[in-house]
Design a protein around this motif. Structure first.
Motif, mmCIF file in Angstrom:
data_model
loop_
_atom_site.group_PDB
_atom_site.id
_atom_site.type_symbol
_atom_site.label_atom_id
_atom_site.label_comp_id
_atom_site.label_asym_id
_atom_site.label_seq_id
_atom_site.Cartn_x
_atom_site.Cartn_y
_atom_site.Cartn_z
ATOM 1 N N GLU A 41 -3.773 -11.003 4.759
ATOM 2 C CA GLU A 41 -3.876 -12.264 4.030
ATOM 3 C C GLU A 41 -2.816 -13.272 4.487
ATOM 4 O OE1 GLU A 41 -6.214 -13.176 1.791
ATOM 5 O OE2 GLU A 41 -7.196 -11.259 2.155
ATOM 6 N N ARG A 77 -5.574 0.451 3.373
ATOM 7 C CA ARG A 77 -5.569 1.356 2.221
ATOM 8 C C ARG A 77 -4.161 1.853 1.917
ATOM 9 N NH1 ARG A 77 -8.540 5.385 4.094
ATOM 10 N NH2 ARG A 77 -6.809 6.791 4.356
ATOM 11 N N ASP A 85 -1.691 -3.866 -1.738
ATOM 12 C CA ASP A 85 -1.353 -3.728 -3.151
ATOM 13 C C ASP A 85 -2.479 -3.015 -3.905
ATOM 14 O OD1 ASP A 85 -3.330 -5.671 -3.607
ATOM 15 O OD2 ASP A 85 -1.904 -7.271 -3.990
ATOM 16 N N ASN A 86 -2.331 -2.845 -5.196
ATOM 17 C CA ASN A 86 -3.307 -2.103 -5.993
ATOM 18 C C ASN A 86 -4.661 -2.790 -6.081
ATOM 19 O OD1 ASN A 86 -1.501 -0.054 -6.499
ATOM 20 N ND2 ASN A 86 -0.803 -0.920 -8.430
ATOM 21 N N GLN A 87 -4.723 -4.085 -5.782
ATOM 22 C CA GLN A 87 -5.986 -4.804 -5.789
ATOM 23 C C GLN A 87 -6.643 -4.825 -4.407
ATOM 24 O OE1 GLN A 87 -3.117 -6.144 -7.373
ATOM 25 N NE2 GLN A 87 -3.942 -5.197 -9.219
ATOM 26 N N GLY A 88 -5.973 -4.237 -3.414
ATOM 27 C CA GLY A 88 -6.519 -4.169 -2.064
ATOM 28 C C GLY A 88 -6.161 -5.349 -1.181
ATOM 29 N N THR A 89 -5.212 -6.174 -1.603
ATOM 30 C CA THR A 89 -4.792 -7.324 -0.811
ATOM 31 C C THR A 89 -3.629 -6.928 0.086
ATOM 32 O OG1 THR A 89 -5.425 -8.813 -2.600
ATOM 33 C CG2 THR A 89 -3.957 -9.699 -0.920
ATOM 34 N N HIS A 108 -0.663 -8.151 2.185
ATOM 35 C CA HIS A 108 0.184 -9.333 2.277
ATOM 36 C C HIS A 108 0.971 -9.414 3.572
ATOM 37 C CE1 HIS A 108 -0.466 -10.436 -1.950
ATOM 38 N NE2 HIS A 108 -0.520 -9.129 -2.144
#
Length: 48
Positions: free
Chosen positions: A5, A17, A21-25, A27
């Motif tokens: 991202e 994976r 982060d926990n939302q799959g983004t 960074h």
């Protein structure tokens, strides 16, 4: 393939994976942050 991202760099789905982060983004990736930063949580947005 997944994308960072931050810089739009391509990474494998497995890399995303593990380091996202926990939302799959994702960074940060190897293209835009050092290995130490990523291991310290940059991929999950913890130390941007």
């Amino acid at each position: 393939m997944a994308n960072c991202e931050n810089c739009g760099g391509h990474v494998t789905d497995q890399y995303k994976r593990v380091f996202a982060d926990n939302q799959g983004t994702l960074h940060a990736c190897p293209h835009c942050r050092s290995q130490t930063d990523r291991y310290d949580g940059a991929g999950a947005g913890l130390n941007n």
